[in-house]
Design a protein around this motif. Structure first.
Motif: not given
Ligand SMILES: O=C(O)C1=C[C@@H](OP(=O)(O)O)[C@@H](O)[C@H](O)C1
Ligand SMILES: C=C(OP(=O)(O)O)C(=O)O
Length: 445
Positions: A29, A34, A203, A329, A356
């Protein structure tokens, strides 16, 4: 009709026989959102393979169209985006409606903030509850203006972007790839250098994609667990092909289902094993899970592997707070694994779960209790005391796809099954969840 407005449709999972077979979950996802956004910002045709065709990503695709991109679907997962180009976005006429999608809305706020346009952002009842101030604060420092917002910095809101975003150095207040990405995406159109510092690494898909599309970006270690990301503004973004690996956050559901369902032996193919997304695999390993990674390779600039999981006698563990960003997540499904494990599992530092799609900390605990599992919230920690799970409960999902899928997985191994009050929102991230799980032997009705 989208999931947010569809009538609730309950679904039950019944105690199931061994799960067996090989499956490939849909595209990641984060990378899918992106790929649409970078496609919008690059000049030329961005070809995407393996796109997640979940409702969240389709909302981002629609917003990209509204901002001037041409977006075409060729076949399952195969898409092209012809970008408007950095600095050349169109003023959207209609509201950008992101449905249930935090990532899509927040990253696109960064994009809009870096352009001289005004856009209205909205979403479903879940998204309207989520905090946007954490995004608006840095974007305002970069020169954007918030013309309207609901109480407490929430949707619906109207954002006016800047023709020349200011270069900033911004320290994210919590580990969040969404905050980091919004600042970087705004900074793309700044004449100077944008720096984001995070105390704990989140991430890194935005950084990877920036480099892939030709931006000058560096990422250096910062402190014990953090990163400092530096982006040179106004690069020439060139359209590049994107191949989306399978989503580890979706793979988590069949993997945990196999671990807790007697006699199971499955393989989940092509799962992204980016270390910043792999906290769940680490934790399950510590719990004694029989998981192996085979056929390790690279796909679309990410490490991937085929992950085999077999039924395992799990044991409770202590999950450190610093691991949270790499499995943020996955706590709902980890809590399900913990419910079947022998002894106590303590998951530390889960404050971000409260903001969330639902208050996940509360939703997980309520779902566990409804199914006879002993658990407790202490501060920001969740404690689960595992053993055989009675089940038989009805779980409130609060428009949260991960709560719905996690408790359906619980039902496959609980003595009396589990019912969730609504399944419609599963389509936001994993539209093929039900057939994929049924193909392995899961019993839903
Ligand atoms: O950057 C992303 O793609 C995501 C970042 C996370 O959120 P947060 O940035 O709020 O931690 C994650 O929980 C979300 O499902 C996807
Ligand atoms: C938190 C999630 O997504 P988002 O923030 O994009 O709504 C998720 O998919 O679990």
């Amino acid at each position: 009709m989208d999931a947010s407005h569809a009538p609730a449709a309950p679904l039950s999972a019944a105690a199931s026989g061994p799960l067996t077979g090989r499956v490939r979950p849909p595209g990641d996802k984060s990378v899918s959102h992106r790929s649409m956004i970078f496609g919008l910002l690059a000049v030329g045709e961005t070809k995407i393979e393996g796109l997640l065709e979940g409702e969240d990503v389709l909302r981002t695709a629609q917003a990209a169209r509204q901002l001037g991109a041409k977006v075409t679907r060729h076949g399952p997962g195969s898409w092209s985006v012809w970008g408007a180009g950095l600095g050349s976005l169109l003023q959207p006429v209609e509201t950008l409606d992101f449905g249930n999608a935090g990532t899509g809305s927040r990253l696109m706020m960064g994009v809009v903030a870096g352009h001289p346009i005004v856009a209205r952002f909205d979403g479903d009842a879940s998204l309207r509850k989520r905090p946007m101030k954490r995004i608006l604060d840095p974007l305002t420092l970069q020169g954007a203006q918030v013309l309207e917002q609901a109480e407490g910095g929430r949707l619906p809101l109207v954002l006016q972007g800047s023709a020349e975003p200011l270069p900033v150095e911004y320290k994210t207040p919590v580990a969040s790839a969404q905050i980091k990405s919004a600042v970087l995406l705004c900074g793309l159109n700044s004449p100077g250098r944008t720096v984001v510092i995070e105390a704990e690494a989140s991430r890194d898909h935005t950084e990877k994609m920036l480099a892939h599309f030709g931006a000058k970006v560096t990422s250096a270690p910062h402190g014990a667990h953090g990163r400092k990301i530096t982006l040179e503004g106004r690069p020439e973004l060139v359209a590049r092909p994107v191949r989306v690996p399978a989503d580890p956050s979706s793979a988590a559901f069949p993997l945990v289902a196999a671990l807790i369902t007697l006699g199971s032996d499955i393989v989940v193919e092509g799962v992204m094993t980016n270390p910043l997304r792999s906290g769940l695999l680490t934790t399950l390993g510590e719990m004694g899970a029989d998981i192996t990674l085979d056929n390790k390779r690279e796909e679309g600039g990410e490490e991937v592997a085929d992950v085999r999981a077999r039924f395992s006698a799990l044991k409770g563990v202590d999950v450190p707070a610093e691991r949270a960003p790499s499995m943020i997540d996955e706590y709902p499904i980890l809590a399900v694994a913990a419910a079947f494990a022998k002894g106590e599992t303590r998951m530390r530092g889960l404050s971000e779960l409260r903001v969330k799609e639902s208050d996940r900390l509360a939703a997980i605990a309520a779902g566990l209790v409804a199914n006879g599992v002993d658990c407790e919230i202490v501060g920001d920690d969740l404690i689960v005391r595992g053993g055989p799970v009675a089940g038989g409960g009805i779980v409130e999902t609060h428009l949260d796809h991960r709560i719905a899928m996690s408790f359906l997985v619980m039902g496959l191994a609980a003595q009396q099954g589990v019912m969730v009050d609504d399944q419609t929102m599963i389509a936001t991230s994993f539209p093929s969840f039900r057939p994929l799980m049924e193909g392995l032997g899961a019993r839903f009705s």
